[in-house]
Design a protein around this motif. Structure first.
Motif, PDB file in Angstrom:
ATOM      1  N   SER A   1      -7.627  -7.361  -2.060  1.00 39.89           N
ATOM      2  CA  SER A   1      -7.919  -8.550  -2.008  1.00 39.89           C
ATOM      3  C   SER A   1      -8.222  -9.147  -3.285  1.00 39.89           C
ATOM      4  O   SER A   1      -8.317  -8.395  -4.350  1.00 39.89           O
TER       5      SER A   1
ATOM      6  N   TYR B   1       0.967  -1.360  -0.073  1.00 40.69           N
ATOM      7  CA  TYR B   1       0.057  -0.014   0.107  1.00 40.69           C
ATOM      8  C   TYR B   1       0.852   1.083   0.104  1.00 40.69           C
ATOM      9  O   TYR B   1       1.972   1.232   0.652  1.00 40.69           O
TER      10      TYR B   1
ATOM     11  N   ALA C   1      -8.172  -1.583   1.392  1.00 33.30           N
ATOM     12  CA  ALA C   1      -7.879  -3.031   1.490  1.00 33.30           C
ATOM     13  C   ALA C   1      -7.800  -3.816   0.298  1.00 33.30           C
ATOM     14  O   ALA C   1      -8.820  -3.576  -0.551  1.00 33.30           O
TER      15      ALA C   1
END
Length: 124
Positions: free
Chosen positions: A71, A60, A69
């Motif tokens: 994924s 990040y 976030a």
């Protein structure tokens, strides 16, 4: 070549959340990682986050760490970017990109294939 299609952008107020999706197709076996970048007019493309497909490593930028976030769903060849606590400065076109590398994933030059982008606008 890997084809990438982003979706999920939109107009939201500050503090809200959005989830972006990046669906990959084509020669996905050549892809080791997917990254998200963003760009505003007159500025260079900025790294946001990246994830590797097989062994899950995530990266990040400091500007989004703790709020965003990343994924992936290997079965769907799709990568997601959950964006929480959005700020007006997050306003940009968001692009996902595919890389055959495992390192230097914060660099746009590490990515060979790019999606068309999706607009995210955060109002104050």
């Amino acid at each position: 070549q890997v084809q990438l299609v982003e979706s999920g952008g939109g107009l939201v107020q500050a503090g809200a959340s959005l989830r972006l999706s990046c669906a990959a197709s084509g020669h996905t076996f050549r892809s080791n990682a997917v990254g998200w970048f963003r760009q505003t007019p007159g500025k260079e493309r900025e790294f946001v986050a990246a994830i590797t497909w097989r062994i899950v490593n995530t990266y990040y930028s400091d500007s989004v760490k703790g709020r965003f976030a990343i994924s992936r769903d290997n079965a769907k060849n799709t990568v997601y970017l959950q964006m929480n606590s959005l700020k007006p400065e997050d306003t940009a076109i968001y692009y996902c990109a595919s890389s055959d590398r495992f390192t230097s994933l914060a660099l746009a030059t590490a990515y060979a294939d790019w999606g068309q982008g999706t607009q995210v606008t955060v109002s104050s």
